[in-house]
Write an enzyme that holds these catalytic residues in place. Structure first.
Site, PDB file in Angstrom:
ATOM      1  CG  HIS A   3      36.210  36.490  44.425  1.00 37.58           C
ATOM      2  ND1 HIS A   3      35.755  35.661  43.416  1.00 37.58           N
ATOM      3  CD2 HIS A   3      37.497  36.765  44.117  1.00 37.58           C
ATOM      4  CE1 HIS A   3      36.722  35.457  42.544  1.00 37.58           C
ATOM      5  NE2 HIS A   3      37.794  36.111  42.950  1.00 37.58           N
TER       6      HIS A   3
ATOM      7  CG  ASP B 251      33.066  34.099  42.550  1.00 40.60           C
ATOM      8  OD1 ASP B 251      33.442  34.408  43.698  1.00 40.60           O
ATOM      9  OD2 ASP B 251      33.760  34.255  41.539  1.00 40.60           O
TER      10      ASP B 251
ATOM     11  CB  SER C 160      39.102  36.699  40.014  1.00 43.09           C
ATOM     12  OG  SER C 160      39.220  35.422  40.542  1.00 43.09           O
TER      13      SER C 160
END
Length: 743
Positions: free
Chosen positions: A244, A190, A570
């Site tokens: 994220h 990620d 996600s």
């Protein structure tokens, strides 16, 4: 041609304009809104079982349940449409308004956060330093008491409750909270993991050999590596710059019971990842501000994670599926065969079939669809006697109460316009703009409203469920600077009707627990895969809307209180990765395929509802896969099913063909099992699915059965599905989706 893959995180604008649904709206406008429990305590444990920062205040006058004019006849329920009930509700609302006016004069710091008229004629009040005796002195008050606190086995985190995680931790298979994921390594491919966040403190973790750039590792985050073609010349490091990856990692493995504060609001539970005892690896494929990763870097990261000993990897990413397997999906399948579980996002390209993205389209990926968690942090917006609950996000909020006229931008989405194009100059001067979600980014809408003179903006959701934390858009320049909030779709009618009326946005933020859980996200990508196999995807669903987790502390000025709500597949994927970690920790001899099956083939059915209304059960297997993941059932799985779902591909229309497929069954108990099989839950007319009535699975090894799909010559075109169920002694132990397409 190089395939680009983008991260699948915050959903900026769901383009959905379908029929009005039923969801939580104004606090005083519907029976559901006046039920208890919508706003949780802001104090975790000031006293045992008592929250001295909040109070329930009972007002004079009987509630609807006991009022002589409104209480139902024996065996009946209250008729909320009757004139007597409407009249009494109005009278009780007026009494509450009198109390609100008294508070403004006599206890201005106290804040009403919920209202009740069914079981109690009462309000919930955040005291903010106001003595309880002050409230008892109000002429409208019958009784005031500190709020009590209640807990159940898995109530300390809504996400975990929905997937029965804490119950799983305390099962005999796992052996307690401290064992959930212990000894398991989970790689996060990620944007990086911030090892300085309290979620990833290594206190209590064993000394572990750390790999990669050790400036960004500890004994919890044991690997920090960067993967980018230009990484060397650009000086990229594994540091978590974007939010994220740290958010994803927190959902996977945030340390047990980590306190959380969002925008100054103390969240009334301590956050834990699904596998809090697991260690994680940071495989940063989006270093610095990089937004895309190529397949070569992605595969490099996947292989490196495998070599580094990761048991599970999480890939909350997605790219266009090309109608055939790409090398990224092949890599996923092969790593699963090599005994590493790969959890992948289905993508945020829904609604609509054939929207599942790569690498979630891989046959052996553990592919996640997204559903809602009913909670958020926000403020109250009051219009007359009606109060709306509004979620905050990446945009400014008011620092003191803001009162202005509502300026409704009219249009066709529940009476509201989208505000994606320039609005007439001066049309919103001095007003609080009201617009609909959809078509363009939130930042675009808010900027258009600001340019038309608005002093604040309210975006109304266009799908069922709660409002969400709106994300920014760096492409919108200059960025909007006015306060902005989101309210739920059920608020649309009231706000449209109140156009021009005075509204007040409260400056005090609060945590709201609404119970709007398990609604499928409209953005969640759907199957089948765009290949000749037409595989069912997603495999299973997990919470992916309004998921609270960690973000890098540098985004909060270095404060450890750095958390946010995000939405996307996600956010669903790390729930599955964490589950895989817990299952693998409890059953280290199970293969990756068996771990996947345990999670998919024990999922809860019939609990996920449609994004269009939030109430109708969603039966389409290409929306829900096997259902909502259930970790308690997964750790207790008794058989493994391979593949986890069976597709018969495309049966030509009018052909009357029969197709066969094989399913491999393995015992997970170490003992032989005689299992009864049945087929039900058939969707679509004209295709019959069959399977053997029973089979004996050996204690070791496996057995193979043949299942069939027979199409009538007049079978309806399109999707056909059924559930293959496995039972022992009349008790279901697993189920698997059977799917065929006629066309």
């Amino acid at each position: 041609m190089r395939t680009q893959v983008i991260r699948r995180g915050l959903v900026a604008a769901a383009v959905v304009t379908t029929a009005v649904g039923v969801c939580v709206g104004p606090l005083s406008a519907s029976p559901g809104a006046t039920s208890g429990g919508n706003a949780a305590s802001s104090d975790k444990a000031t006293q045992a079982g008592v929250d001295s920062t909040s109070a329930l205040v009972q007002l004079k006058g009987d509630p609807l349940s006991t009022n002589a004019r409104t209480k139902p006849a024996q065996g009946k329920k209250i008729d909320f449409s009757s004139s007597a009930v409407k009249s009494e509700r109005a009278a009780l609302s007026a009494l509450r308004n009198d109390f609100k006016a008294w508070l403004r004069t006599n206890a201005p710091k106290a804040q009403i956060v919920n209202e009740y008229d069914l079981a109690l004629n009462a309000v919930a009040v955040r005291l903010n330093g106001t003595p309880l005796d002050t409230l008892r002195g109000a002429p409208q008050v019958t009784r005031a008491e500190y709020e009590r606190t209640y807990t159940i086995a898995d109530s300390n985190d809504p996400d975990l409750s929905l997937v029965h995680a804490v119950q799983a931790w305390r099962s005999s298979q796992v052996g307690g909270d401290a064992n959930a994921g212990k000894g398991v390594k989970i790689g996060i491919i990620d944007t990086g993991v911030d090892q300085t966040h309290p979620c990833f403190s290594d206190a209590g973790f064993p000394a572990t050999t750390q790999l990669g750039d050790k400036r960004f590792t500890n004994n919890k985050v044991i690997v920090a590596k960067v993967f980018n073609m230009k990484g060397g010349q650009q000086g990229y490091t594994p540091e978590a710059v974007q939010e994220h990856g740290t958010h994803v990692a927190g959902t996977v493995a945030c340390n047990l019971d980590t306190p959380a504060v969002v925008n100054g609001v103390d969240v009334p539970y301590d956050v834990s990842g699904v596998a809090p005892a697991a260690q994680v690896g940071n495989y940063n494929v989006f270093p610095a501000d990089v937004q895309n990763v190529r397949n070569e870097d992605l595969v490099d990261a996947m292989e490196e994670a495998y070599v580094d000993g990761m048991d599970v990897i999480n890939m909350s990413i997605g790219g266009n599926a090309s109608g055939a397997q790409d090398l990224g999906t092949v890599a996923v399948d092969n790593l699963d065969r090599a005994n590493m579980v790969v959890a992948v996002a289905a993508g945020n390209s829904g609604p609509g079939h054939y929207t599942v993205e790569s690498a979630g389209s891989a046959e052996r990926a553990l592919t996640a669809g997204a559903s809602t968690v009913g909670h958020f942090v926000g403020a109250a917006i009051t219009v007359g006697a009606t109060t709306y609950r509004a979620a905050t996000g990446d945009f400014p909020v008011v620092s003191s109460p803001l009162t202005a006229a509502l300026g409704v931008v009219t249009g066709t989405t529940n009476g509201l316009g989208l505000a994606c194009d320039t609005l007439p100059a001066g049309s919103l001067t001095g007003k609080i703009a009201v617009v609909s979600r959809g078509s363009c980014s939130f930042a675009t809408k808010i900027r258009k409203a600001q340019d038309a003179g608005a002093v604040a903006a309210v975006v109304v959701n266009n799908v069922a469920g709660d409002p969400i934390a709106m994300g920014g858009d760096a492409a919108v320049q200059p960025a909007p600077t006015i306060p902005a909030y989101m309210v739920d779709r059920g608020s649309a009618a009231g706000l449209v009707a109140a156009n021009g009326q005075s509204a007040t946005i409260d400056a005090t933020l609060a945590y709201f627990r609404t119970g709007n859980d398990n609604i499928m996200a409209g953005f969640s990508s759907q199957g089948p895969t765009d290949t000749s196999a037409r595989r069912v995807k997603p495999d299973v669903v997990a919470p992916g809307v309004n998921v609270l987790s960690s973000i890098p502390t540098h985004l909060c000025g270095g404060s450890p209180d750095c958390w946010t709500f995000l939405q996307g597949t996600s956010m669903a994927t790390p729930h599955l990765a964490g589950m895989a970690g817990v299952v693998r920790g409890a059953h280290p001899t199970w293969t990756a395929e068996q771990v996947r099956s345990a999670i998919v083939n024990t999922a809860a059915e019939g609990v996920l509802t449609r994004y269009t209304d939030g109430t109708t059960v969603e039966r389409d297997v290409n929306v829900t896969g096997a259902g909502l993941a259930n970790l308690l059932a997964a750790v207790g799985a008794r058989i493994a099913v391979g593949p986890v779902s069976t597709s018969f591909g495309t049966i030509p229309g009018g052909s009357g063909q029969t197709r066969t497929a094989t399913v491999v069954l393995t015992s997970l108990t170490g003992a032989a099992q005689t299992v009864s099989l049945s087929v039900d839950s058939v969707q679509g007319a004209g295709v019959t699915f069959t399977a053997p009535s029973s089979v004996t699975i050996p204690a070791t090894g496996s057995t193979t059965i043949t299942v069939t799909a027979t199409s009538d010559k007049g079978a309806a075109a399109g999707d056909h599905s059924a559930d293959l169920r496995f039972a022992v002694g009349g008790v279901e132990i697993a189920h698997s989706v059977l799917y065929a397409y006629v066309g």
